[in-house]
Every structure is written in structure tokens, then in C-alpha cells.
Design a protein around this motif. Structure first.
Motif, PDB file in Angstrom:
ATOM      1  N   SER A 152       4.089 -25.070  45.144  1.00 18.63           N
ATOM      2  CA  SER A 152       3.002 -24.767  44.206  1.00 18.63           C
ATOM      3  C   SER A 152       2.079 -23.654  44.704  1.00 18.63           C
ATOM      4  O   SER A 152       1.223 -23.176  43.959  1.00 18.63           O
ATOM      5  CB  SER A 152       2.159 -26.021  43.953  1.00 18.63           C
ATOM      6  N   LEU A 153       2.255 -23.215  45.932  1.00 14.95           N
ATOM      7  CA  LEU A 153       1.368 -22.219  46.520  1.00 14.95           C
ATOM      8  C   LEU A 153       1.630 -20.835  45.922  1.00 14.95           C
ATOM      9  O   LEU A 153       2.783 -20.398  45.852  1.00 14.95           O
ATOM     10  CB  LEU A 153       1.553 -22.178  48.032  1.00 14.95           C
ATOM     11  N   PRO A 154       0.589 -20.125  45.514  1.00 16.35           N
ATOM     12  CA  PRO A 154       0.760 -18.793  44.907  1.00 16.35           C
ATOM     13  C   PRO A 154       1.517 -17.806  45.792  1.00 16.35           C
ATOM     14  O   PRO A 154       2.349 -17.037  45.300  1.00 16.35           O
ATOM     15  CB  PRO A 154      -0.681 -18.331  44.671  1.00 16.35           C
ATOM     16  N   HIS A 155       1.246 -17.821  47.106  1.00 19.41           N
ATOM     17  CA  HIS A 155       1.925 -16.850  47.970  1.00 19.41           C
ATOM     18  C   HIS A 155       3.410 -17.162  48.118  1.00 19.41           C
ATOM     19  O   HIS A 155       4.213 -16.258  48.357  1.00 19.41           O
ATOM     20  CB  HIS A 155       1.232 -16.757  49.342  1.00 19.41           C
ATOM     21  N   ILE A 156       3.780 -18.439  47.957  1.00 18.10           N
ATOM     22  CA  ILE A 156       5.203 -18.791  48.002  1.00 18.10           C
ATOM     23  C   ILE A 156       5.903 -18.264  46.753  1.00 18.10           C
ATOM     24  O   ILE A 156       6.988 -17.677  46.829  1.00 18.10           O
ATOM     25  CB  ILE A 156       5.380 -20.321  48.120  1.00 18.10           C
ATOM     26  N   TRP A 157       5.273 -18.455  45.598  1.00 16.38           N
ATOM     27  CA  TRP A 157       5.834 -17.925  44.350  1.00 16.38           C
ATOM     28  C   TRP A 157       5.962 -16.408  44.425  1.00 16.38           C
ATOM     29  O   TRP A 157       6.987 -15.833  44.016  1.00 16.38           O
ATOM     30  CB  TRP A 157       4.930 -18.306  43.168  1.00 16.38           C
ATOM     31  N   ALA A 158       4.930 -15.754  44.944  1.00 18.17           N
ATOM     32  CA  ALA A 158       4.945 -14.287  45.038  1.00 18.17           C
ATOM     33  C   ALA A 158       6.070 -13.817  45.952  1.00 18.17           C
ATOM     34  O   ALA A 158       6.767 -12.831  45.651  1.00 18.17           O
ATOM     35  CB  ALA A 158       3.605 -13.784  45.554  1.00 18.17           C
ATOM     36  N   LEU A 159       6.253 -14.525  47.067  1.00 18.11           N
ATOM     37  CA  LEU A 159       7.303 -14.146  48.010  1.00 18.11           C
ATOM     38  C   LEU A 159       8.692 -14.338  47.407  1.00 18.11           C
ATOM     39  O   LEU A 159       9.556 -13.460  47.533  1.00 18.11           O
ATOM     40  CB  LEU A 159       7.164 -14.971  49.291  1.00 18.11           C
ATOM     41  N   LEU A 160       8.905 -15.470  46.759  1.00 22.12           N
ATOM     42  CA  LEU A 160      10.203 -15.737  46.151  1.00 22.12           C
ATOM     43  C   LEU A 160      10.521 -14.719  45.055  1.00 22.12           C
ATOM     44  O   LEU A 160      11.661 -14.245  44.932  1.00 22.12           O
ATOM     45  CB  LEU A 160      10.245 -17.157  45.582  1.00 22.12           C
ATOM     46  N   LEU A 161       9.491 -14.386  44.276  1.00 25.99           N
ATOM     47  CA  LEU A 161       9.691 -13.390  43.216  1.00 25.99           C
ATOM     48  C   LEU A 161       9.999 -12.023  43.811  1.00 25.99           C
ATOM     49  O   LEU A 161      10.878 -11.301  43.314  1.00 25.99           O
ATOM     50  CB  LEU A 161       8.439 -13.309  42.341  1.00 25.99           C
ATOM     51  N   ALA A 162       9.290 -11.667  44.878  1.00 26.26           N
ATOM     52  CA  ALA A 162       9.518 -10.378  45.525  1.00 26.26           C
ATOM     53  C   ALA A 162      10.937 -10.289  46.087  1.00 26.26           C
ATOM     54  O   ALA A 162      11.606  -9.248  45.971  1.00 26.26           O
ATOM     55  CB  ALA A 162       8.490 -10.163  46.637  1.00 26.26           C
ATOM     56  N   VAL A 163      11.391 -11.380  46.696  1.00 28.35           N
ATOM     57  CA  VAL A 163      12.753 -11.414  47.240  1.00 28.35           C
ATOM     58  C   VAL A 163      13.775 -11.259  46.119  1.00 28.35           C
ATOM     59  O   VAL A 163      14.742 -10.486  46.238  1.00 28.35           O
ATOM     60  CB  VAL A 163      12.988 -12.733  48.008  1.00 28.35           C
ATOM     61  N   PHE A 164      13.555 -11.985  45.026  1.00 26.06           N
ATOM     62  CA  PHE A 164      14.481 -11.923  43.891  1.00 26.06           C
ATOM     63  C   PHE A 164      14.562 -10.500  43.320  1.00 26.06           C
ATOM     64  O   PHE A 164      15.647  -9.957  43.108  1.00 26.06           O
ATOM     65  CB  PHE A 164      14.034 -12.897  42.805  1.00 26.06           C
ATOM     66  N   LEU A 165      13.402  -9.883  43.082  1.00 20.56           N
ATOM     67  CA  LEU A 165      13.373  -8.548  42.478  1.00 20.56           C
ATOM     68  C   LEU A 165      13.938  -7.491  43.423  1.00 20.56           C
ATOM     69  O   LEU A 165      14.640  -6.559  42.975  1.00 20.56           O
ATOM     70  CB  LEU A 165      11.943  -8.190  42.083  1.00 20.56           C
ATOM     71  N   ALA A 166      13.651  -7.621  44.715  1.00 18.56           N
ATOM     72  CA  ALA A 166      14.167  -6.656  45.686  1.00 18.56           C
ATOM     73  C   ALA A 166      15.688  -6.715  45.758  1.00 18.56           C
ATOM     74  O   ALA A 166      16.363  -5.674  45.789  1.00 18.56           O
ATOM     75  CB  ALA A 166      13.556  -6.934  47.060  1.00 18.56           C
ATOM     76  N   LEU A 167      16.221  -7.918  45.778  1.00 21.72           N
ATOM     77  CA  LEU A 167      17.678  -8.070  45.819  1.00 21.72           C
ATOM     78  C   LEU A 167      18.329  -7.606  44.528  1.00 21.72           C
ATOM     79  O   LEU A 167      19.394  -6.977  44.536  1.00 21.72           O
ATOM     80  CB  LEU A 167      18.037  -9.537  46.090  1.00 21.72           C
ATOM     81  N   LEU A 168      17.674  -7.913  43.423  1.00 24.16           N
ATOM     82  CA  LEU A 168      18.222  -7.507  42.127  1.00 24.16           C
ATOM     83  C   LEU A 168      18.267  -5.983  42.018  1.00 24.16           C
ATOM     84  O   LEU A 168      19.259  -5.417  41.541  1.00 24.16           O
ATOM     85  CB  LEU A 168      17.373  -8.089  41.002  1.00 24.16           C
ATOM     86  N   GLN A 169      17.219  -5.346  42.491  1.00 22.27           N
ATOM     87  CA  GLN A 169      17.181  -3.887  42.438  1.00 22.27           C
ATOM     88  C   GLN A 169      18.198  -3.276  43.395  1.00 22.27           C
ATOM     89  O   GLN A 169      18.807  -2.239  43.108  1.00 22.27           O
ATOM     90  CB  GLN A 169      15.784  -3.385  42.787  1.00 22.27           C
ATOM     91  N   THR A 170      18.384  -3.939  44.544  1.00 20.94           N
ATOM     92  CA  THR A 170      19.292  -3.394  45.561  1.00 20.94           C
ATOM     93  C   THR A 170      20.755  -3.634  45.211  1.00 20.94           C
ATOM     94  O   THR A 170      21.595  -2.731  45.346  1.00 20.94           O
ATOM     95  CB  THR A 170      18.996  -4.024  46.934  1.00 20.94           C
ATOM     96  N   THR A 171      21.057  -4.857  44.765  1.00 27.76           N
ATOM     97  CA  THR A 171      22.462  -5.226  44.519  1.00 27.76           C
ATOM     98  C   THR A 171      22.855  -5.198  43.049  1.00 27.76           C
ATOM     99  O   THR A 171      24.035  -5.100  42.724  1.00 27.76           O
ATOM    100  CB  THR A 171      22.736  -6.638  45.066  1.00 27.76           C
ATOM    101  N   GLY A 172      21.871  -5.340  42.163  1.00 29.51           N
ATOM    102  CA  GLY A 172      22.169  -5.400  40.735  1.00 29.51           C
ATOM    103  C   GLY A 172      22.815  -6.706  40.321  1.00 29.51           C
ATOM    104  O   GLY A 172      23.287  -6.840  39.190  1.00 29.51           O
ATOM    105  N   SER A 173      22.811  -7.692  41.226  1.00 27.22           N
ATOM    106  CA  SER A 173      23.480  -8.974  40.951  1.00 27.22           C
ATOM    107  C   SER A 173      22.454 -10.083  40.754  1.00 27.22           C
ATOM    108  O   SER A 173      21.727 -10.436  41.689  1.00 27.22           O
ATOM    109  CB  SER A 173      24.425  -9.334  42.104  1.00 27.22           C
ATOM    110  N   TYR A 174      22.408 -10.637  39.545  1.00 26.62           N
ATOM    111  CA  TYR A 174      21.536 -11.782  39.269  1.00 26.62           C
ATOM    112  C   TYR A 174      22.005 -13.006  40.059  1.00 26.62           C
ATOM    113  O   TYR A 174      21.197 -13.793  40.551  1.00 26.62           O
ATOM    114  CB  TYR A 174      21.526 -12.105  37.783  1.00 26.62           C
TER     115      TYR A 174
END
Length: 223
Positions: A38-60
Motif C-alpha cells: 500500500s506504500l506510495p513509493h512501492i507503487w511508484a517503483l513497481l510502475l517505474a520498473v514496468f514502464l522501463a522494461l516495457l520501453q526497453t523490451t516492448g514485451s508486456y
């Protein structure tokens, strides 16, 4: 009148008491995990990881898998915290309960018994107080889930308060983790006040917001 009785621990209680303690601590893993999520910084980190990987690999799929593994890591981190605490406790004060709690001045250990079954436990020790105050520390309070709501935890808590009062102590102190919501509610209802809050002394405690809450019950001076 309650059906249970509060009595001193005896060696025949050993296995069940250690089991109640272990289960009682480990059950908080789930609550602590969801608090971490529930922590905001955890959500932000998970979202950042997801978007960075998506941009890098293009794989959902890959991005989702990595985020899922990250969430699993958070679960394992919380489980490790409680598991390590249980293992350390079972290897120290809970290894030889009679010797540690019943053969030393200022220490004691009680159990609640219902129809021949141990249904709760609590201990008292002299606190490690830098001020040298005459206090008693409440430890190891635990009641199995199926026996909660019967006033057992309250009775065990009162037992420690009475013990401290008879010893002429000025207060009963205790600590509990942030995720132990029911315990905190009980202590406040019993007249304890929260004195301070601190992050637990281990790596990543601040990251997962694993805090320890400290409470104190002041015993009125008898005139």
C-alpha cells in the motif's frame, strides 16, 4: 465467570506454547505484506520498473513477470522478517522457558488453560531501560485465533499488570509491530499509551515501513 484459568507455565506446556508463539507471530506476515504494497513509493517503483522494461523490451509479458517477481520478493522479505524473529526467539528465551522465565528474579511466564488445553500465553521480564526505572516488560502475549474474543488476551495482560503492581513497579512497557493491529487495539483499551515508534533494526525496514510501536501502562502510586 470465565471458563479459562491463568496459571504459571510448566514443562508439559513446552511444545504447545512454542507452537502458539510461532503461529501467532508468523500470521502477521500477510498483514505486513499488504501494508508494504500500500506504500506510495512501492507503487511508484513497481510502475517505474514496468514502464522501463516495457520501453526497453516492448514485451508486456516480460514486464509483468518481472513486476510479479518483485511483488513476490516483497512477500518473501516480510516472511523472512517474521520467520527470523521466530527462529531467534525459539533458540533463546523460548528454548528453555522454565529456566529463563521461572528461575530468575523479575521474570515470569503464564499460560491460559481452557478445558485442559493451553489457549494463551504471556511473559514478564525486567526491561532493558537506560533510565533504570522500576518497570516490567510484557512479552510473548499470544492467543490462538480460534480462542480469541473470549477475553483471554485481556486477562493475560491484566496478569502482567497485577504482577508489576505487586512488585511495586511504576509501569508496564511493551513493544509490538505495526502490523499487529488487534494487539495495539487491546493495549489502548487496557489503558496503555503509545510512547514512541521506531523502524525495526534490520536492512530494508524503512523501505517496507516495518515499524515497532512502544506502549506504556503507568501504575498509579498507592497511598
Amino acid at each position: 465467570m470465565p471458563d479459562y484459568v491463568i496459571r504459571l507455565y510448566k514443562d508439559s506446556d513446552y511444545e504447545v506454547v512454542r507452537d502458539i508463539f510461532s503461529r501467532g507471530i508468523k500470521e502477521h506476515t500477510k498483514t505486513a505484506f499488504f501494508h508494504t504494497l500500500s506504500l506510495p513509493h512501492i507503487w511508484a517503483l513497481l510502475l517505474a520498473v514496468f514502464l522501463a522494461l516495457l520501453q526497453t523490451t516492448g514485451s508486456y509479458l516480460l514486464s509483468t513477470m518481472v513486476v510479479s517477481l518483485s511483488v513476490a520478493g516483497l512477500w518473501l522479505t516480510n516472511r523472512h522478517v517474521y520467520g527470523t524473529y521466530v527462529a531467534d526467539s525459539l533458540a533463546t528465551d523460548m528454548m528453555n522457558i522454565c529456566k529463563y522465565y521461572l528461575q530468575r528474579d523479575g521474570y515470569c511466564f503464564w499460560v491460559a488453560e481452557l478445558a485442559g488445553e493451553v489457549v494463551g500465553m504471556v511473559a514478564a521480564i525486567p526491561p532493558n531501560s537506560p533510565t533504570g526505572e522500576n518497570q516490567v516488560e510484557l512479552k510473548r502475549l499470544s492467543v490462538p485465533t480460534k480462542h480469541r474474543g473470549k477475553g483471554i488476551a485481556k486477562a493475560l495482560c491484566s496478569t502482567v499488570i497485577d504482577y508489576a503492581r505487586k512488585r511495586g513497579s511504576s509501569a508496564v512497557v511493551l513493544s509490538t509491530s505495526l502490523s499487529q493491529y488487534d494487539a495495539s487495539k487491546l493495549y489502548l483499551k487496557m489503558g496503555f499509551r503509545r510512547t514512541t515508534t521506531a523502524y525495526a533494526p534490520f536492512t530494508f525496514a524503512k523501505f517496507i515501513d516495518f515499524r515497532t510501536l512502544f506502549y506504556q501502562y503507568d501504575i498509579p502510586v498507592q497511598r
